[in-house]
Scaffold this motif. Structure first.
Motif, PDB file in Angstrom:
ATOM      1  N   ASP A   1      80.113 -53.643   8.100  1.00  0.00           N
ATOM      2  CA  ASP A   1      81.057 -53.201   6.679  1.00  0.00           C
ATOM      3  C   ASP A   1      80.952 -54.530   5.733  1.00  0.00           C
ATOM      4  OD1 ASP A   1      82.001 -55.461   7.987  1.00  0.00           O
ATOM      5  OD2 ASP A   1      83.872 -54.580   8.481  1.00  0.00           O
ATOM      6  N   GLY A   2      79.916 -55.440   5.858  1.00  0.00           N
ATOM      7  CA  GLY A   2      79.650 -56.224   4.821  1.00  0.00           C
ATOM      8  C   GLY A   2      80.076 -57.834   4.906  1.00  0.00           C
ATOM      9  N   ARG A   3      80.951 -57.929   6.044  1.00  0.00           N
ATOM     10  CA  ARG A   3      81.536 -59.176   6.330  1.00  0.00           C
ATOM     11  C   ARG A   3      80.490 -60.251   7.015  1.00  0.00           C
ATOM     12  NH1 ARG A   3      86.948 -59.363   5.905  1.00  0.00           N
ATOM     13  NH2 ARG A   3      87.038 -61.060   7.276  1.00  0.00           N
ATOM     14  N   CYS A   4      80.691 -61.347   6.683  1.00  0.00           N
ATOM     15  CA  CYS A   4      79.667 -62.707   6.975  1.00  0.00           C
ATOM     16  C   CYS A   4      80.211 -62.720   8.504  1.00  0.00           C
ATOM     17  CB  CYS A   4      79.705 -63.906   6.136  1.00  0.00           C
ATOM     18  SG  CYS A   4      79.634 -63.522   4.491  1.00  0.00           S
ATOM     19  N   THR A   5      79.099 -63.109   9.195  1.00  0.00           N
ATOM     20  CA  THR A   5      79.165 -63.189  10.510  1.00  0.00           C
ATOM     21  C   THR A   5      79.366 -64.875  11.195  1.00  0.00           C
ATOM     22  OG1 THR A   5      76.631 -63.184  11.076  1.00  0.00           O
ATOM     23  CG2 THR A   5      77.881 -61.420  10.924  1.00  0.00           C
ATOM     24  N   HIS A   6      79.247 -65.571   9.995  1.00  0.00           N
ATOM     25  CA  HIS A   6      79.509 -67.013  10.241  1.00  0.00           C
ATOM     26  C   HIS A   6      80.729 -67.474   9.488  1.00  0.00           C
ATOM     27  CE1 HIS A   6      78.463 -70.906  11.664  1.00  0.00           C
ATOM     28  NE2 HIS A   6      78.362 -71.375  10.538  1.00  0.00           N
ATOM     29  N   THR A   7      81.330 -68.593   9.879  1.00  0.00           N
ATOM     30  CA  THR A   7      82.541 -69.013   9.096  1.00  0.00           C
ATOM     31  C   THR A   7      82.636 -70.377   8.688  1.00  0.00           C
ATOM     32  OG1 THR A   7      83.855 -69.459  10.802  1.00  0.00           O
ATOM     33  CG2 THR A   7      83.973 -67.076  10.269  1.00  0.00           C
TER      34      THR A   7
ATOM     35  N   HIS B   1      78.367 -67.453   3.907  1.00  0.00           N
ATOM     36  CA  HIS B   1      77.239 -66.701   3.643  1.00  0.00           C
ATOM     37  C   HIS B   1      76.180 -67.384   4.356  1.00  0.00           C
ATOM     38  CE1 HIS B   1      74.418 -64.152   0.744  1.00  0.00           C
ATOM     39  NE2 HIS B   1      74.660 -63.576   2.026  1.00  0.00           N
ATOM     40  N   CYS B   2      75.274 -66.690   5.373  1.00  0.00           N
ATOM     41  CA  CYS B   2      74.248 -66.936   5.938  1.00  0.00           C
ATOM     42  C   CYS B   2      73.151 -66.181   6.022  1.00  0.00           C
ATOM     43  CB  CYS B   2      74.617 -67.517   7.207  1.00  0.00           C
ATOM     44  SG  CYS B   2      73.433 -68.336   8.468  1.00  0.00           S
ATOM     45  N   CYS B   3      71.891 -66.613   5.754  1.00  0.00           N
ATOM     46  CA  CYS B   3      70.743 -65.649   5.880  1.00  0.00           C
ATOM     47  C   CYS B   3      69.836 -65.816   6.939  1.00  0.00           C
ATOM     48  CB  CYS B   3      69.795 -65.962   4.555  1.00  0.00           C
ATOM     49  SG  CYS B   3      70.962 -65.051   3.213  1.00  0.00           S
ATOM     50  N   GLY B   4      68.978 -64.937   7.331  1.00  0.00           N
ATOM     51  CA  GLY B   4      67.990 -65.117   8.356  1.00  0.00           C
ATOM     52  C   GLY B   4      66.580 -64.992   7.521  1.00  0.00           C
ATOM     53  N   PHE B   5      65.449 -65.318   8.243  1.00  0.00           N
ATOM     54  CA  PHE B   5      63.996 -65.200   7.448  1.00  0.00           C
ATOM     55  C   PHE B   5      63.099 -64.638   8.416  1.00  0.00           C
ATOM     56  CE2 PHE B   5      66.522 -68.972   5.854  1.00  0.00           C
ATOM     57  CZ  PHE B   5      66.255 -68.618   4.639  1.00  0.00           C
ATOM     58  N   LEU B   6      62.242 -63.645   7.748  1.00  0.00           N
ATOM     59  CA  LEU B   6      61.220 -63.330   8.624  1.00  0.00           C
ATOM     60  C   LEU B   6      59.940 -63.817   7.945  1.00  0.00           C
ATOM     61  CD1 LEU B   6      59.552 -61.233  10.297  1.00  0.00           C
ATOM     62  CD2 LEU B   6      60.098 -59.512   8.592  1.00  0.00           C
ATOM     63  N   ILE B   7      59.336 -64.759   8.684  1.00  0.00           N
ATOM     64  CA  ILE B   7      58.130 -65.345   8.341  1.00  0.00           C
ATOM     65  C   ILE B   7      56.909 -64.786   8.718  1.00  0.00           C
ATOM     66  CG2 ILE B   7      57.107 -67.704   8.109  1.00  0.00           C
ATOM     67  CD1 ILE B   7      60.043 -68.592   8.861  1.00  0.00           C
ATOM     68  N   THR B   8      55.750 -64.511   7.963  1.00  0.00           N
ATOM     69  CA  THR B   8      54.558 -64.185   8.108  1.00  0.00           C
ATOM     70  C   THR B   8      53.384 -64.839   7.893  1.00  0.00           C
ATOM     71  OG1 THR B   8      55.425 -61.987   7.904  1.00  0.00           O
ATOM     72  CG2 THR B   8      53.157 -61.946   8.109  1.00  0.00           C
ATOM     73  N   HIS B   9      52.531 -65.141   8.893  1.00  0.00           N
ATOM     74  CA  HIS B   9      51.243 -65.996   8.459  1.00  0.00           C
ATOM     75  C   HIS B   9      50.142 -65.525   9.549  1.00  0.00           C
ATOM     76  CE1 HIS B   9      48.593 -69.331   8.032  1.00  0.00           C
ATOM     77  NE2 HIS B   9      48.846 -69.655   7.238  1.00  0.00           N
ATOM     78  N   LYS B  10      48.864 -65.375   8.966  1.00  0.00           N
ATOM     79  CA  LYS B  10      47.761 -64.614   9.620  1.00  0.00           C
ATOM     80  C   LYS B  10      47.415 -65.640  11.119  1.00  0.00           C
ATOM     81  CE  LYS B  10      44.151 -67.606   7.399  1.00  0.00           C
ATOM     82  NZ  LYS B  10      43.009 -67.579   6.568  1.00  0.00           N
ATOM     83  N   GLU B  11      47.952 -66.684  11.201  1.00  0.00           N
ATOM     84  CA  GLU B  11      47.651 -67.631  12.227  1.00  0.00           C
ATOM     85  C   GLU B  11      48.781 -66.959  13.503  1.00  0.00           C
ATOM     86  OE1 GLU B  11      45.833 -71.687  10.265  1.00  0.00           O
ATOM     87  OE2 GLU B  11      47.723 -71.820  11.678  1.00  0.00           O
ATOM     88  N   MET B  12      50.055 -66.797  13.063  1.00  0.00           N
ATOM     89  CA  MET B  12      51.122 -66.527  14.155  1.00  0.00           C
ATOM     90  C   MET B  12      51.434 -65.285  13.995  1.00  0.00           C
ATOM     91  SD  MET B  12      54.380 -68.628  12.568  1.00  0.00           S
ATOM     92  CE  MET B  12      55.143 -67.751  11.236  1.00  0.00           C
ATOM     93  N   GLY B  13      51.203 -64.408  13.088  1.00  0.00           N
ATOM     94  CA  GLY B  13      51.838 -63.037  13.019  1.00  0.00           C
ATOM     95  C   GLY B  13      53.251 -62.971  12.538  1.00  0.00           C
ATOM     96  N   ARG B  14      54.199 -62.632  12.980  1.00  0.00           N
ATOM     97  CA  ARG B  14      55.531 -62.443  12.514  1.00  0.00           C
ATOM     98  C   ARG B  14      56.558 -63.264  13.328  1.00  0.00           C
ATOM     99  NH1 ARG B  14      56.615 -57.416   9.551  1.00  0.00           N
ATOM    100  NH2 ARG B  14      58.273 -56.883  10.785  1.00  0.00           N
ATOM    101  N   MET B  15      57.390 -64.071  12.633  1.00  0.00           N
ATOM    102  CA  MET B  15      58.309 -64.779  13.058  1.00  0.00           C
ATOM    103  C   MET B  15      59.584 -64.740  12.623  1.00  0.00           C
ATOM    104  SD  MET B  15      58.396 -68.912  13.727  1.00  0.00           S
ATOM    105  CE  MET B  15      60.064 -69.885  13.458  1.00  0.00           C
TER     106      MET B  15
END
Length: 242
Positions: free
Chosen positions: A101-107, A115-129
């Motif tokens: 419902d759009g509410r932040c999961t951290h306080t 407001h908190c964000c996650g990250f999907l990081i991609t590089h040819k040496e490691m793939g997807r993290m």
């Protein structure tokens, strides 16, 4: 690709992703910039940029100083520019950590939403993290993830329930080991190589217990808990070694 823990926990969080060519991405900068430079042997030429999950000082302490020395900081939770950024050969996609419902999961400490964000990081040496921390839950599901760096803060059975205010803050804004196991299990595949738990509570976590529980959830992956100066080699399972 090498992942190195510089600091983890409530006193500060910072991790380094470094490729074989020396490209470095800073994951959170909740420690003095001097400590980050020291961890890099005072050589900042390879730094491609930094990402910051949210504004709490144990994650964002050095944002301004990094920017002042010319380092780009991807700070979507504050700059409100959720999207994709390329740092050299590293591709970083941010996503919000909110409920359905759009509410932040951290306080914040006063109970207001953070407001908190996650990250999907991609590089040819490691793939997807995935790098995700300081969240009660994660509504997103991901395909083909090779490595996960995940904030796992507490075990409900280890919390002292007499301090109700502290207990409420822990429950509202952080992930339990049981929820973490459920999330990783839901995103598990033959390509998952590493699950590294970070930001463990000093009083409400048990490193060995957490590792045992996570190994039971994803027996096919290497499971570990972050500690300062600890390093992990992250490989791309789809890259030919010859």
């Amino acid at each position: 690709m090498k992942l190195k823990c510089i600091a983890t926990g409530s006193k500060g969080n910072c991790y380094l992703l470094t490729s074989e060519s020396g490209e470095t991405l800073i994951l959170d900068c909740g420690i003095p910039v001097k400590a980050i430079k020291e961890a890099l042997n005072w050589n900042i030429k390879g730094i491609q940029g930094a990402v910051c999950t949210h504004h709490h000082r144990d994650h964002s302490l050095s944002v301004i100083e990094l920017r002042n020395i010319g380092i780009d900081v991807f700070y979507p939770s504050v700059d409100l520019n959720i999207g994709v950024v390329n740092f050299g050969s590293l591709r970083v996609q941010s996503f919000d950590l909110t409920t359905l419902d759009g509410r932040c999961t951290h306080t914040n400490a006063d109970g207001t939403e953070c407001h908190c964000c996650g990250f999907l990081i991609t590089h040819k040496e490691m793939g997807r993290m995935l790098y995700i921390t300081d969240t009660k839950l994660i509504k997103w599901r991901f395909k083909g993830i090779n490595h996960i760096l995940l904030g796992v803060n507490y075990d409900k059975d280890l919390i002292d329930n007499e301090d109700s205010a502290k207990v409420n803050h822990v429950y509202r804004g952080h992930m339990s080991i049981d929820t973490a196991c459920d999330f990783v299990k839901a995103n598990n595949s033959k390509d998952l190589q590493n699950v590294i738990m970070c930001h463990l509570s000093k009083n409400n976590a048990d490193k060995d217990l957490f590792i045992d529980k996570m190994k039971s959830a994803v027996p096919n992956a290497n499971v570990d808990a972050s500690e300062p100066k600890k390093e992990w080699l992250l490989r791309n399972p789809n890259e030919c070694p010859f």
